[in-house]
Each structure stands twice: as C-alpha cells, then as structure tokens.
Scaffold this active site. Structure first.
Site: not given
Length: 349
Positions: A53, A225
C-alpha cells in the site's frame, strides 16, 4: 651524513615521491567512486522490500514523503529520489494506543498537505473487537512545516456511513474530496464525498460502484479498494482502483472515468473499464500488482505509478514489495503497460 649507506637528502626525496603517489592514488580512487555514483542513473524494482500500500507525495520543498503499511505503526520516509527508499531518511511518527478504535491493523497510510498543514489518513480497527466491522479511516494532524517533526496529533476517525478502509483525499476545482472503500455486506466498493474540512465529510456520500466483473471478485470476497484520483491531460478525469483480494495473484487495477466538467458526486457521471488496466505478468514474475499511487518526476515532466506486487505466485498477502515505473498517455487515457521484472533496469525519475 650517511644512513645505512644512503644519502639522507635522497632518502627524503624518495619518501616524498612515494607519499605523492599514495595521495594521487587515493584521490583518483575517490574521483572514480564519485564518478561511478554520478553515472548510476538506473534502478531496479523493488524499491522497498516490504512495502504494501505505498503512497508517495511530492512536496513544494522538492522532497518526496513516502509511507507504506507497517501494521503496528506509522513511518514516514523523506527523500529527493523515491526510487531510493532503502537509504532514505525515515522516522516513526505515531504508534497506536493499547486499546481503542484505532489500536491495531494500521494500514494504507497517506500523507497530504492541506491548507498549509499536514495530515495522515490511515485505516485501523479495535484490537479488542477486531474485524472489518470495526475498521475505519482515521486521521493525524501536524501544524509543523516539517512533517518529520514529532508533533503529530490524533484527531480520531472520519465519520463515514460504513466501516471501510483506504481513505484518499484530493483537490479538484477548488473543492476537497474524500474517497474510501466501504464494507457493504460481502463487498467493498468505492464511495466519494465532498469535505467540509480535512477531518469532516459532507453527507450523504455517493457510492460510485460495487464489484461487477469477475476480476473484481475473489471467492466469497468482492473487492474494489485503494481509490486514487488522476487528472488526464485532455478532457477526462479518472479514479484508479484496486480490484480483487491482496492474496490473489489476479489482484490488479481498474479504472473509472468522467468528463472534467462532470459532477463527481453523481454516479452516472462515471464509466467503468471492462478490463484490468494493470495486471499480473507471469513472464516477468510479477503477481498481484495493485494498491497504487501517482507522483511526478522532480522536474514535473514525467508521470509515475508506484504500487505493490509479489515476486512469486501465492495465496497470501505476504511478500508485497514497493515498485515504481513511468507511464504514458494515449488519447487522453493513462497507459500503464506491463509491470516490469525485477531484472529490468529503469531510468531514475
């Protein structure tokens, strides 16, 4: 005067010659090393070995401020070359409390500079009530001009309608927007809202979409997402999102597009790609590329995508490393190409 059969002055001259030779040798070696460093204009992925991420922000001071998921803390890296994260200055800026709503599972941090102050948005949940039902987006605040200064304040969670993850903030046409991935049943989608302030959203938020395509679904989990805003060079704007599950090799990127003059809060303004725009490449041993961000080269001329991926096929989220590569545009749309092998030499930004 004689020393061991040698003339003393001749001996001194000999020593002087040898000392000069040694100094010149050291100087040449030093110059060679510096030249070698200067001539090194390539890097290879990954740029960070354990870096799920990733988020990279280029500030007006010329430095990149970078973050990745670490799980148990928030760490900030500062560098003038984001491809050299391994040697960048770093600092742990926040640790979660032992109990409370943001006490564990610290994921997907992003750093933003808004109204001349720093904010970090991150996902977390309650260690004593862990699970998706208690997972929300939280925010830290720092009034210092330097985010590496230890004066971060916990402002609590963003008051969203649903629990969810991957908060992202962006400015567009004088408005501040917030996006995240809400949990709705067994699905995760993309929601967007205007912000009243960097810590408060206007309600209700707009649901832009839930998983539809096969590549957005992994078993009993259907996931969209990691939304990221991207403004095109022509008449389109984009939201690039990650689809599938991080443990799935097929995890990759999808694309939502809208006209630049569209109402961003109207779901009908957005069109969705029917295919992944960035996906695994088995030939290059790149699996599950996703959860990206975008940044620019220091001169502002080149666009870069920074993302995580795995080097081997697996059914786990573990092993996600941070990677980066330049991308281009074609007819106003981003073209990310294929993810490069870890053996491919890439030019520095």
């Amino acid at each position: 005067m004689k020393i061991a059969g040698c003339n003393f002055k001749h001996l001194l001259k000999t020593y002087a010659v040898w000392i000069t030779i040694v100094i010149l040798a050291v100087s040449c070696a030093s110059k060679k090393d510096k030249t070698s460093e200067r001539d090194q204009v390539y890097f290879t992925n990954p740029i960070f070995d354990e870096g799920p991420d990733p988020f990279v922000y280029l500030h007006s001071d010329g430095f990149y401020y970078c973050m990745v998921t670490r799980g148990d803390r928030l760490t900030l890296w500062k560098t003038n070359n984001f491809t050299q994260l391994r040697t960048a200055e770093s600092k742990d800026i926040w640790f979660p409390p032992e109990a409370g709503p943001n006490s564990c599972c610290i994921w997907a941090p992003e750093i933003h500079y808004i109204n001349d102050e720093w904010y970090v948005y991150y996902s977390a949940c309650d260690a004593n009530n862990a699970g998706d039902h208690s997972r929300y987006v939280f925010v830290l605040h720092n009034k210092s001009t330097d985010p590496m200064v230890d004066s971060w304040e916990d402002l609590g969670k963003i008051d969203t309608e649903f629990p969810g993850i991957d908060g992202n903030v962006f400015h567009y046409k004088n408005d501040l927007y917030f996006m995240y991935s809400p949990y709705i049943g067994n699905q995760s989608g993309i929601m967007i809202a205007k912000m009243k302030s960097p810590v408060e959203i206007e309600t209700p938020a707009t649901l832009l979409g839930l998983p539809l395509h096969d590549w957005e679904k992994t078993g009993d989990r259907e996931i969209m997402e990691g939304p990221q805003f991207l403004e095109g060079p022509e008449d389109k704007i984009f939201i690039i999102y990650s689809a599938g599950a991080c443990w799935d090799d097929n995890y990759g990127l999808g694309l939502l597009s809208a006209d630049k003059d569209a109402n961003l809060l109207d779901s009908s303004s957005w069109s969705r790609s029917d295919h992944q725009v960035f996906e695994q490449c088995q030939d290059s041993s790149v699996f599950g590329p996703g959860h990206n961000c975008f940044t620019k080269s220091p001169d502002g001329k080149d666009d870069w995508i920074v993302y995580h991926a795995k080097a081997a096929s697996s059914d786990q989220c573990a092993g996600r490393s941070t990677r980066a590569q330049k991308f281009t545009w074609f007819k106003g749309e981003p073209k990310f190409g294929k993810p490069y092998s870890t053996k491919t030499k890439l030019s520095f930004p």
